[in-house]
Structures are given as C-alpha cells and as structure tokens.
Design a protein around this motif. Structure first.
Motif, PDB file in Angstrom:
ATOM      1  N   ALA A 106      28.966  10.599 -25.992  1.00  0.00           N
ATOM      2  CA  ALA A 106      28.757   9.383 -25.207  1.00  0.00           C
ATOM      3  C   ALA A 106      29.769   8.300 -25.562  1.00  0.00           C
ATOM      4  O   ALA A 106      30.231   7.547 -24.693  1.00  0.00           O
ATOM      5  N   ASP A 107      30.163   8.218 -26.837  1.00  0.00           N
ATOM      6  CA  ASP A 107      31.109   7.185 -27.265  1.00  0.00           C
ATOM      7  C   ASP A 107      32.505   7.385 -26.692  1.00  0.00           C
ATOM      8  O   ASP A 107      33.343   6.480 -26.741  1.00  0.00           O
ATOM      9  N   ASP A 108      32.766   8.581 -26.152  1.00  0.00           N
ATOM     10  CA  ASP A 108      34.089   8.879 -25.603  1.00  0.00           C
ATOM     11  C   ASP A 108      34.159   8.652 -24.102  1.00  0.00           C
ATOM     12  O   ASP A 108      35.166   8.983 -23.465  1.00  0.00           O
ATOM     13  N   LEU A 109      33.109   8.096 -23.510  1.00  0.00           N
ATOM     14  CA  LEU A 109      33.067   7.944 -22.059  1.00  0.00           C
ATOM     15  C   LEU A 109      33.392   6.523 -21.614  1.00  0.00           C
ATOM     16  O   LEU A 109      33.162   6.169 -20.468  1.00  0.00           O
ATOM     17  N   SER A 110      33.936   5.719 -22.500  1.00  0.00           N
ATOM     18  CA  SER A 110      34.121   4.298 -22.188  1.00  0.00           C
ATOM     19  C   SER A 110      35.544   3.933 -21.797  1.00  0.00           C
ATOM     20  O   SER A 110      35.859   2.770 -21.631  1.00  0.00           O
ATOM     21  N   GLY A 111      36.432   4.923 -21.626  1.00  0.00           N
ATOM     22  CA  GLY A 111      37.814   4.609 -21.267  1.00  0.00           C
ATOM     23  C   GLY A 111      38.515   3.894 -22.399  1.00  0.00           C
ATOM     24  O   GLY A 111      38.253   4.137 -23.561  1.00  0.00           O
ATOM     25  N   GLY A 112      39.419   2.982 -22.094  1.00  0.00           N
ATOM     26  CA  GLY A 112      40.074   2.224 -23.148  1.00  0.00           C
ATOM     27  C   GLY A 112      41.450   1.710 -22.804  1.00  0.00           C
ATOM     28  O   GLY A 112      41.956   0.800 -23.460  1.00  0.00           O
ATOM     29  N   TYR A 113      42.090   2.278 -21.758  1.00  0.00           N
ATOM     30  CA  TYR A 113      43.474   1.858 -21.501  1.00  0.00           C
ATOM     31  C   TYR A 113      43.536   0.412 -21.050  1.00  0.00           C
ATOM     32  O   TYR A 113      44.510  -0.299 -21.301  1.00  0.00           O
ATOM     33  N   GLU A 114      42.469  -0.076 -20.403  1.00  0.00           N
ATOM     34  CA  GLU A 114      42.447  -1.466 -19.967  1.00  0.00           C
ATOM     35  C   GLU A 114      42.404  -2.415 -21.164  1.00  0.00           C
ATOM     36  O   GLU A 114      42.963  -3.514 -21.132  1.00  0.00           O
ATOM     37  N   LYS A 115      41.760  -1.988 -22.261  1.00  0.00           N
ATOM     38  CA  LYS A 115      41.719  -2.811 -23.474  1.00  0.00           C
ATOM     39  C   LYS A 115      43.090  -2.864 -24.132  1.00  0.00           C
ATOM     40  O   LYS A 115      43.502  -3.906 -24.657  1.00  0.00           O
ATOM     41  N   VAL A 116      43.802  -1.744 -24.105  1.00  0.00           N
ATOM     42  CA  VAL A 116      45.166  -1.725 -24.630  1.00  0.00           C
ATOM     43  C   VAL A 116      46.039  -2.674 -23.811  1.00  0.00           C
ATOM     44  O   VAL A 116      46.831  -3.460 -24.357  1.00  0.00           O
ATOM     45  N   ALA A 117      45.884  -2.629 -22.487  1.00  0.00           N
ATOM     46  CA  ALA A 117      46.689  -3.484 -21.617  1.00  0.00           C
ATOM     47  C   ALA A 117      46.423  -4.954 -21.879  1.00  0.00           C
ATOM     48  O   ALA A 117      47.352  -5.771 -21.951  1.00  0.00           O
ATOM     49  N   LEU A 118      45.146  -5.313 -22.027  1.00  0.00           N
ATOM     50  CA  LEU A 118      44.805  -6.712 -22.267  1.00  0.00           C
ATOM     51  C   LEU A 118      45.331  -7.173 -23.625  1.00  0.00           C
ATOM     52  O   LEU A 118      45.881  -8.275 -23.754  1.00  0.00           O
ATOM     53  N   ALA A 119      45.184  -6.336 -24.648  1.00  0.00           N
ATOM     54  CA  ALA A 119      45.702  -6.691 -25.978  1.00  0.00           C
ATOM     55  C   ALA A 119      47.215  -6.867 -25.939  1.00  0.00           C
ATOM     56  O   ALA A 119      47.767  -7.767 -26.588  1.00  0.00           O
ATOM     57  N   LEU A 120      47.897  -6.021 -25.178  1.00  0.00           N
ATOM     58  CA  LEU A 120      49.355  -6.114 -25.060  1.00  0.00           C
ATOM     59  C   LEU A 120      49.753  -7.413 -24.374  1.00  0.00           C
ATOM     60  O   LEU A 120      50.667  -8.121 -24.835  1.00  0.00           O
ATOM     61  N   MET A 121      49.080  -7.749 -23.287  1.00  0.00           N
ATOM     62  CA  MET A 121      49.400  -8.995 -22.581  1.00  0.00           C
ATOM     63  C   MET A 121      49.142 -10.214 -23.453  1.00  0.00           C
ATOM     64  O   MET A 121      49.930 -11.156 -23.479  1.00  0.00           O
ATOM     65  N   ARG A 122      48.007 -10.208 -24.163  1.00  0.00           N
ATOM     66  CA  ARG A 122      47.697 -11.341 -25.040  1.00  0.00           C
ATOM     67  C   ARG A 122      48.762 -11.523 -26.114  1.00  0.00           C
ATOM     68  O   ARG A 122      49.192 -12.647 -26.405  1.00  0.00           O
ATOM     69  N   ALA A 123      49.186 -10.409 -26.699  1.00  0.00           N
ATOM     70  CA  ALA A 123      50.169 -10.486 -27.773  1.00  0.00           C
ATOM     71  C   ALA A 123      51.481 -11.084 -27.271  1.00  0.00           C
ATOM     72  O   ALA A 123      52.104 -11.907 -27.955  1.00  0.00           O
ATOM     73  N   ILE A 124      51.902 -10.682 -26.080  1.00  0.00           N
ATOM     74  CA  ILE A 124      53.172 -11.178 -25.538  1.00  0.00           C
ATOM     75  C   ILE A 124      53.036 -12.611 -25.036  1.00  0.00           C
ATOM     76  O   ILE A 124      53.857 -13.476 -25.344  1.00  0.00           O
ATOM     77  N   ALA A 125      51.979 -12.890 -24.263  1.00  0.00           N
ATOM     78  CA  ALA A 125      51.841 -14.197 -23.617  1.00  0.00           C
ATOM     79  C   ALA A 125      51.518 -15.302 -24.608  1.00  0.00           C
ATOM     80  O   ALA A 125      51.946 -16.453 -24.436  1.00  0.00           O
ATOM     81  N   ARG A 126      50.766 -14.957 -25.678  1.00  0.00           N
ATOM     82  CA  ARG A 126      50.302 -15.996 -26.601  1.00  0.00           C
ATOM     83  C   ARG A 126      50.871 -15.837 -28.005  1.00  0.00           C
ATOM     84  O   ARG A 126      50.486 -16.564 -28.909  1.00  0.00           O
ATOM     85  N   ASP A 127      51.731 -14.851 -28.177  1.00  0.00           N
ATOM     86  CA  ASP A 127      52.269 -14.538 -29.504  1.00  0.00           C
ATOM     87  C   ASP A 127      51.149 -14.237 -30.492  1.00  0.00           C
ATOM     88  O   ASP A 127      51.223 -14.603 -31.672  1.00  0.00           O
ATOM     89  N   GLU A 128      50.100 -13.552 -29.986  1.00  0.00           N
ATOM     90  CA  GLU A 128      49.012 -13.089 -30.846  1.00  0.00           C
ATOM     91  C   GLU A 128      49.424 -11.738 -31.417  1.00  0.00           C
ATOM     92  O   GLU A 128      49.172 -10.688 -30.826  1.00  0.00           O
ATOM     93  N   ARG A 129      50.035 -11.742 -32.534  1.00  0.00           N
ATOM     94  CA  ARG A 129      50.660 -10.530 -33.061  1.00  0.00           C
ATOM     95  C   ARG A 129      49.621  -9.458 -33.354  1.00  0.00           C
ATOM     96  O   ARG A 129      48.572  -9.722 -33.938  1.00  0.00           O
ATOM     97  N   THR A 130      49.952  -8.252 -32.943  1.00  0.00           N
ATOM     98  CA  THR A 130      49.035  -7.137 -33.129  1.00  0.00           C
ATOM     99  C   THR A 130      49.836  -5.847 -33.248  1.00  0.00           C
ATOM    100  O   THR A 130      51.047  -5.837 -33.045  1.00  0.00           O
ATOM    101  N   THR A 131      49.139  -4.766 -33.562  1.00  0.00           N
ATOM    102  CA  THR A 131      49.757  -3.443 -33.633  1.00  0.00           C
ATOM    103  C   THR A 131      49.085  -2.527 -32.632  1.00  0.00           C
ATOM    104  O   THR A 131      47.855  -2.412 -32.618  1.00  0.00           O
ATOM    105  N   LEU A 132      49.870  -1.894 -31.787  1.00  0.00           N
ATOM    106  CA  LEU A 132      49.350  -0.985 -30.764  1.00  0.00           C
ATOM    107  C   LEU A 132      50.238   0.252 -30.700  1.00  0.00           C
ATOM    108  O   LEU A 132      51.440   0.180 -30.976  1.00  0.00           O
TER     109      LEU A 132
END
Length: 445
Positions: A317-343
């Motif tokens: 069940a834990d594998d049915l939640s997708g996830g690529y949209e969360k990667v996309a949002l984290a990537l946009m936040r990091a670039i737009a706000r300089d919220e440094r992260t690792t992806l």
C-alpha cells in the motif's frame, strides 16, 4: 510565478496540481497554463483541477490552450510531460516488439527506442521554442524516455533542462523504510541512467546501512525489489537495482509474461484512460472521483507482469502513492527560492561518471539551489554496471543521431546495438514494423 505544463491534458497532471495546492509559501506558483493538442482532454483535466481547488483559498489560476507559443511565452518553469503518439502509440510499441520476441516496454529495449525516435524531434522543437520565447525558464522533463529526451533538449537548453523520475526516490524510500529509518534523513548512493541505476549504499548519520540489509534475507525479501529480483541475486550484486533492471536480468521471463498477458500495459492504459476521459467530460459526474478511481487501479497494476514473473504478489500500500510530483515541487522550490536540497535527477554528467563523456545525461544525486542542479561526486560503477550503462548510452546516442539525420540505417543500428535486441535482422524488421504503424517516424529514410 508561471508554470506551463506541456501535455496538460495528461492523466498525471492532477498529481502536479495537487502538490502545488500544498505550497503556501512566498514565491509559489500562482498561474498554471495547460497546453495540449487535444481540446477534449484539456477540458476533462481542467474539470479535475477545478474540483481539487474548490476548497483551497487562493489556488493557482488555471488556463488551457492548444497554442504552444502562447503557453511558453513568459513561463518561469516548463514541465514537459508529452506523449507523442498517445497511448495507442505505446500499445503499438509493445505489439510490434513482442511479435519479434523482444521487449516492447515504453522506456526499455525496442519499445523505448521506438518511443524515443518519434519523441526526440518534438522535444527538440520544444527546446528551441523555449530558448526563444522563455529563455530564463527552467524546463523540468517528465517525458519518457526521460534520460534520452533530457539529453536531446540539453543540446539546446544546456543545464536549464533537468529530467526527473520517481523510481529512484521510491526505491530509496523503500530501503529506508525496511531499515527502520526516516527516508528524509537518508543519503542514497545511487548512480546510472534513467531506469538503469543501482543503490550502492544508504547512509544514515554517516553510517552505510545497506550491508545490514544485504546480510539479512528476511529484510531483503520483504520489499518490492527483494521480491522482484530475489535475495540471492541482490546479494550477488551487492546493490539494489532500479526495478526496471528486471527487464535486463530476467528478459526472457519478462517477454514471455508480456506475450501471455491478456493485454499489454499500453493497451490496458489506453482503454482505461479512454473510459476516464469520457466519464470526466460528463456534467453529472465528479471528474475528481473518476480520476481517483482510475489512478488507484493504474498504480495497483504497475509492472504487474514483472511482479507476476517473480512471484512478488501485490504492491504494498505504501508504494501506491506516486511521488514524481513531490520531486518536481521540491526541485522548483530549490531553484525559485534557493532552498537548497539534494535530489536524484537526470543531468549532464560533467565528469561525475568517468566512463561517460561530460554531456551524457545521467541519473545521480544532485545538490540543487538557485543556480540549478549540480551532480554530486559518486564512486565509479562496478564493471557489470559500467558495461550496461555504456552500451545503453551508445544506443541513446544512435537514437539522437537518427532523429537528427533522418537516417533509417542509423535507426536500425540503434535497435541492433541494444542489449535486449538479439539480431540485426530483428532490428531491421523492428524499424520496418514501427514505421508502418507510427506516422511520426515517416522522417526516417
């Protein structure tokens, strides 16, 4: 901030919009433009988004258009999530390959090559338009085959195009979970190409916990990859492969399972989504409810043939939640706000993997900030992995060369060099078969 989604009538767009609705911080996306060639699909997806936003104050405004230049002009971020040829094209990719006894999966083997050959020219045109109409935009590429398409676009956009995939994220999350660790606190040592990578370590508080997992057959066999590959094979590798490597390590079994299936994955999704879009256009139906039901079925049946071959059973069940949209949002936040992260992202190599040239797009952990994604230094790939990565990258380069030149002979070479195509004559018949069913390959001469 303006976000343009190319392939805006696509089924997974509500995942992205749902993620945007959770972002309330300053500098968030306030305008979403959906672009698609199909008006009816745009209408259906727009209805889903309207229902998603109904209870959210100040939700990002959504507009839709079939005019590509209008959609791109002034964009801050561009998500490319197109499917050239639609799901009918994917079903044909599978059918033609299986008739020759080789794999037709949409990103791996013959199917992935066919998909790439008809997608690269379109992606290159998009990249050129972005460079002209939105030169300051960052392009986030979801379009499969993600590594190949990102590399094609990078030749025109440089490092301002970044490919994403949720497979490495899901793999790292599963490993951390089975080890009893917080996935958000784990460093995942992952390297390879898109859908062709391996987790070689998972560090928590500086300590590599992967050896503990590999030494415990019970733990190792308790999650998706352990079930797919078998504990003995994972211990032999000393690493955890991306789930798509099942198609390489168990190719005969995968082809047989696809041939025996009542429907291929592409045909299943084609029919399933046709029902969804028809239902979602009806005024008396909740488009969001129809989407939720369809998505649940889609996720539950993901890689069903591979799991059946391995005797892996149903997905957790834990594998049915997708996830690529969360990667996309984290990537946009990091670039737009300089919220440094690792992806884990698809970016140009720049010397990260010594077996490949600097411009080759690879999939590795990256430090992301306002200046984009920067690949982190990783250990060299072991010989078996390096050989496979180099072979598949060589095929990708032949696909790019064929798309640029229109050379049918180069297209044949791309198929023939792939590790999952076992004959030059089969490669010739594949090119013949694909050009007959795909109008988008008429450029090959």
């Amino acid at each position: 901030m303006k976000l343009t989604i190319l392939g805006g009538g696509g089924f997974r767009v509500p995942l992205v919009y749902g993620a945007l609705l959770t972002d309330r911080a300053e500098g968030r996306v306030t305008e979403v433009v959906l672009h698609d060639l199909d008006d009816s699909r745009l209408y259906a997806v727009t209805r889903v988004l309207e229902e998603q936003a109904s209870a959210v104050a100040d939700a990002p405004r959504v507009t839709a258009t079939t005019d590509l230049d209008e959609a791109l002009r002034g964009a801050d971020f561009v998500f490319s999530a197109i499917r050239v040829g639609g799901l009918e094209g994917r079903a044909n990719d599978e059918r033609v390959a299986l008739a020759e006894g080789v794999l037709g999966q949409e990103t791996v083997g013959a199917g992935g090559i066919a998909y790439g050959l008809r997608t690269v020219p379109v992606a290159v045109d998009i990249a050129r338009r972005v460079a002209r109409l939105a030169p300051d935009a960052w392009v986030i590429n979801f379009t499969n085959p993600a590594g190949l398409v990102t590399e094609a676009m990078s030749r025109h956009l440089g490092d301002r195009v970044i490919g994403i995939c949720d497979s490495p994220v899901g793999l790292g999350r599963r490993i951390a979970r089975v080890l009893g660790a917080d996935p958000n606190e784990a460093w995942i040592d992952y390297a390879g190409l898109n859908h062709l990578g391996w987790v070689r370590g998972l560090r928590i508080a500086g300590r590599d916990e992967l050896p503990r997992l590999l030494a415990d057959p019970g733990l190792l066999g308790s999650f998706e990859e352990g079930k797919l590959f078998g504990t003995d094979w994972l211990r032999s590798l000393g690493a955890i492969p991306n789930e798509y490597l099942h198609y390489y390590y168990f190719s005969r079994e995968a082809v047989r399972a696809y041939q025996q299936a009542e429907q291929t994955r592409g045909a299943f999704l084609r029919d399933q989504q046709a029902r969804f879009y028809e239902e979602a256009r009806r005024a008396d139906v909740s488009a969001l409810d129809a989407w939720d039901r369809t998505r649940a079925e889609r996720e539950a049946t993901y890689m069903a043939e591979a799991r059946e071959t391995a005797g892996a059973g149903e997905r957790d069940a834990d594998d049915l939640s997708g996830g690529y949209e969360k990667v996309a949002l984290a990537l946009m936040r990091a670039i737009a706000r300089d919220e440094r992260t690792t992806l884990i992202l698809n970016v140009r190599n720049q010397g990260t993997l010594s077996v490949l040239d600097p411009d080759a797009v690879i999939e590795v952990p990256c430090l992301v900030d306002a200046n984009g994604a920067h690949p982190v230094a990783v250990d060299p790939l072991p010989g078996h992995a390096a050989g496979l990565v180099c072979a598949v990258k060589a095929v990708e380069r032949e696909v790019l060369a064929a798309a640029e030149s229109g050379s049918r002979a180069t297209a044949v070479k791309a198929f023939a060099l792939h590790p999952l195509v076992d004959s030059v004559n089969v490669a010739r018949r594949l090119v013949e078969g694909y050009t007959q069913v795909h109008p988008g390959l008429a450029y090959l001469e």
